[in-house]
Each structure stands twice: as structure tokens, then as C-alpha cells.
Design an enzyme around this catalytic site. Structure first.
Site, PDB file in Angstrom:
ATOM      1  N   CYS A 140      -0.315  21.345  19.091  1.00 54.42           N
ATOM      2  CA  CYS A 140       0.121  22.617  19.670  1.00 54.42           C
ATOM      3  C   CYS A 140      -0.927  23.694  19.450  1.00 54.42           C
ATOM      4  O   CYS A 140      -1.869  23.524  18.672  1.00 54.42           O
ATOM      5  CB  CYS A 140       1.427  23.093  19.027  1.00 54.42           C
ATOM      6  SG  CYS A 140       2.797  21.926  19.100  1.00 54.42           S
ATOM      7  N   CYS A 165       2.813  28.412  19.439  1.00 57.73           N
ATOM      8  CA  CYS A 165       3.891  27.566  19.961  1.00 57.73           C
ATOM      9  C   CYS A 165       5.236  27.940  19.325  1.00 57.73           C
ATOM     10  O   CYS A 165       5.332  28.099  18.103  1.00 57.73           O
ATOM     11  CB  CYS A 165       3.592  26.096  19.686  1.00 57.73           C
ATOM     12  SG  CYS A 165       4.855  24.973  20.361  1.00 57.73           S
ATOM     13  N   CYS A 200       1.647  19.259  23.508  1.00 59.38           N
ATOM     14  CA  CYS A 200       3.024  19.754  23.493  1.00 59.38           C
ATOM     15  C   CYS A 200       3.427  20.219  24.894  1.00 59.38           C
ATOM     16  O   CYS A 200       2.649  20.879  25.591  1.00 59.38           O
ATOM     17  CB  CYS A 200       3.127  20.909  22.502  1.00 59.38           C
ATOM     18  SG  CYS A 200       4.705  21.787  22.515  1.00 59.38           S
ATOM     19  N   CYS A 202       4.100  24.528  24.700  1.00 55.65           N
ATOM     20  CA  CYS A 202       3.024  25.523  24.656  1.00 55.65           C
ATOM     21  C   CYS A 202       1.800  25.145  25.484  1.00 55.65           C
ATOM     22  O   CYS A 202       0.884  25.960  25.637  1.00 55.65           O
ATOM     23  CB  CYS A 202       2.603  25.793  23.216  1.00 55.65           C
ATOM     24  SG  CYS A 202       1.772  24.413  22.378  1.00 55.65           S
TER      25      CYS A 202
END
Length: 362
Positions: A41, A45, A72, A75
């Protein structure tokens, strides 16, 4: 690959702090992978924060993927365009820029970018440090200033800038200009600004003030460049150079630079947006000899994701020293840009550290 256990302590602490605070200022230059999920991430995030022992840090998204981590879906760390919400916020900002002469409601703006008014208000303020309305007010003031400088009559300038009433324009001008629109149209004609110059260990210094208080403090390499800078915004203002004992405002700043009085408790007459004024006031509350990060400043203002907006407010500060923007540093403690030079910033911080230590020994 940059693993947490291979970072220097200050780097590791800064990276972990960025993750904990979801600091957007680190997005694009820091990524973290979670061993238990196999996902990586960006620091901002919104996902649940992982345990520290499960985190691996990377400098790029490519390094994270090369180590076997997947991007992810919340994000979108590999996307240079950011998350869907961030893309909508950028469109919201562009929409406001394209409709400067209009009063855009939250409902209208939310419909244009696909966000609810409540979500838009909160997310816009987190991303840019101000609400959509305050953002519009700031640009409307700038538009009015531009029209007035170009020679528009006051009424025409107010209408073209999108003010719905003369009262709103004069209220905005009083807060943002320190004078009426008519006075500004004349380049500050009739406004009296006194100033004094002095050579110091930190370079040449100019201190300028109105009847209300100090309006500018600048450092430079020559007196000429400082006088020119003072004249750039209000070329028709009455600027009077003070000499000797009449320059009481200059003496207060010199006492600070000489280490005799670290307080600099002087009245100010500053002009800026509501957000800028909040940041500048918060800067004055940082004790001598201490520093804060941009993230810490944003948190103190109740807007933990507004680090970049705080940095911009620091960059527009005209009152060096009395509004101590030199006391703000990066999260890892390193010095960032300073309007009057990073080397001056370093020397000012060393000067204040000596004042603090001297006061402690007294």
C-alpha cells in the site's frame, strides 16, 4: 528492496510514523508491504494498520511487486493518478478553477464529480487544507486583485470576480488585503508603509509595518532587492524609510537576532487566506529552540492530512522570524526549502538552539 530492519533508526521511525498517520506527503516515495496478506500500500491507505513486525518498506511500487506483493485495491499504490477519490477531488478542484466567477454549492460540486456533499467537504479539506468554499473565496479574492490591478472599476472587478454583493467583497478584502478594494485598485495609494533596513549576521534585513503592526520581514543579499520586493505588491503605497531610533519595530527584530530577546512578541498586520492565517498563528506558538514537522503542524490544526497545504502556507509567509516558518522541518528531521535560503534556515535554528540552551543555564 528497503526493509525496515535495514533502515537507519531515523528513517525507520519516519517511515513507520508516515504509515501510522497516513501521511499523504510520503505517497509516491514510500510503500509498505504486509507479510501476512501479501499486499502492498501507499502510506495514506485507509486500510487497517498492520502490526509493525509484519511490515516491509519499499522505495518504489516496482520493488514491492518484485518482492511478490500485490497492489492494494483500496489505495491503488501503483497508479500515478491516485485513488478514485483522489481523482474526483482533483476534478473538483479543476471544476472550481473553471467556475471562479460563480458561487458553486457543495451539492453542485458533488454532482459534478460523483461524491456526496458530506464526503466531498471532508475529503476536500483533508486533501487541500481548506474547504471548497474557502478555496473559492481565496481564488475569488485573487481574481478581484487581478481585475483591480488591470484597471477595472471597483464595481466591475467585484462582479467579474464572482462576488454576489459589495459587502461580501469588502469583508473579504479587509481580511485578505488589509485595505478596501478601492485602495488596492490604486496599488495601495494612500496606504502608508514604513520600513527600515539593517545588515545582520544572517544577511540584509528589511522590516516593514503599518499602523496596525509588522506587515513584512524579509532577508536577502542586498538592500535593493529587499526594497524592490516590498514594492512589488503595492507599488503606489507610500513607503517611508525610517532611520535611527524611530525604527522601534526593527529594534525588536534585531534584539532577537542578537540573542537578547527571543520572544519577538510584536503585533502583526498580515494579509492572507483564512487557512494561511491559521498556519502563521500556529507557527508563532512553536517555542524558541524547537521544531515541528509539516505533519505535526497539520495535526495541530486538526487536519492531519494537510501537510502539503501547510508547506504552501509556510512558503507564502512574508514575515520571516516573527512568523517562524524556519521551525518547520521534514518528518525525518532534515531541512526542506526556505524562502530565504536553506542555509539561513540552518543557521537560524542553530541560533535559536543556543538561545534556548543559554536560557536553561541562566
Amino acid at each position: 528492496m528497503i526493509r525496515a530492519e535495514h533502515l537507519r533508526p531515523v528513517e525507520e521511525e519516519a517511515a513507520w510514523t508516515a504509515l501510522l498517520t497516513r501521511d499523504r506527503a510520503w505517497d509516491g516515495s514510500l510503500f509498505y508491504g504486509v507479510r501476512t496478506t501479501g499486499i502492498y500500500c501507499r502510506p495514506s491507505c485507509p486500510a487497517r494498520r498492520p502490526k509493525r513486525e509484519n511490515v516491509v518498506f519499499f522505495a518504489t511500487s516496482a520493488e514491492a511487486e518484485a518482492a511478490g506483493f500485490r497492489a492494494c485495491h483500496r489505495c491503488h499504490p501503483a497508479s500515478t493518478a491516485g485513488t478514485p477519490t483522489e481523482r474526483r477531488l482533483r476534478r473538483a478542484k479543476e471544476y472550481l478553477d473553471a467556475h471562479l466567477g460563480e458561487r458553486v454549492t457543495l451539492a453542485r460540486l458533488g454532482k459534478a464529480v460523483g461524491l456526496s456533499p458530506f464526503h466531498l467537504q471532508r475529503a476536500f479539506k483533508e486533501a487541500f487544507g481548506v474547504s471548497p468554499r474557502v478555496y473559492q473565496d481565496g481564488w475569488r479574492l485573487e481574481a478581484m486583485k487581478g481585475r483591480l490591478r488591470e484597471g477595472d472599476e471597483v464595481g466591475t472587478a467585484l462582479w467579474r470576480a464572482g462576488y454576489g454583493s459589495a459587502r461580501g467583497a469588502y469583508t473579504s478584502a479587509a481580511a485578505g488585503l488589509g485595505m478596501t478594494p478601492g485602495e488596492y485598485r490604486e496599488g495601495g495609494e494612500g496606504v502608508r508603509i514604513r520600513y527600515a533596513l539593517h545588515d545582520t549576521a544572517f544577511g540584509h534585513l528589511i522590516v516593514a509595518w503599518t499602523a496596525k503592526g509588522i506587515c513584512a520581514v524579509m532577508l536577502g543579499d542586498t538592500p535593493e532587492e529587499l526594497v524592490d520586493a516590498l514594492a512589488s505588491e503595492f507599488p503606489a503605497a507610500e513607503r517611508i524609510r525610517e532611520q535611527g531610533g524611530a525604527a522601534a519595530w526593527l529594534r525588536a527584530v534585531l534584539d532577537y537576532l542578537d540573542g537578547r530577546d527571543p520572544g519577538l512578541a510584536v503585533p502583526l498586520d498580515l494579509r492572507g487566506t483564512a487557512f494561511q492565517l491559521r498556519v502563521w498563528q500556529a507557527l508563532r506558538e512553536i517555542p524558541v529552540g524547537e521544531v515541528r514537522s509539516y505533519r505535526e503542524m497539520a495535526e495541530a490544526l486538526g487536519m492531519p492530512t494537510a501537510s502539503r497545504a501547510v508547506a504552501r502556507a509556510c512558503a507564502t509567509n512574508r514575515a520571516a522570524l516573527v512568523v517562524p516558518c524556519h521551525r518547520v522541518v521534514r518528518a525525518d528531521g532534515s531541512l526542506s526549502g526556505y524562502r530565504w535560503g536553506v542555509e539561513r534556515k540552518r543557521r537560524l535554528l542553530e541560533h535559536e538552539a543556543r538561545m534556548r540552551d543559554g536560557a536553561a543555564e541562566a
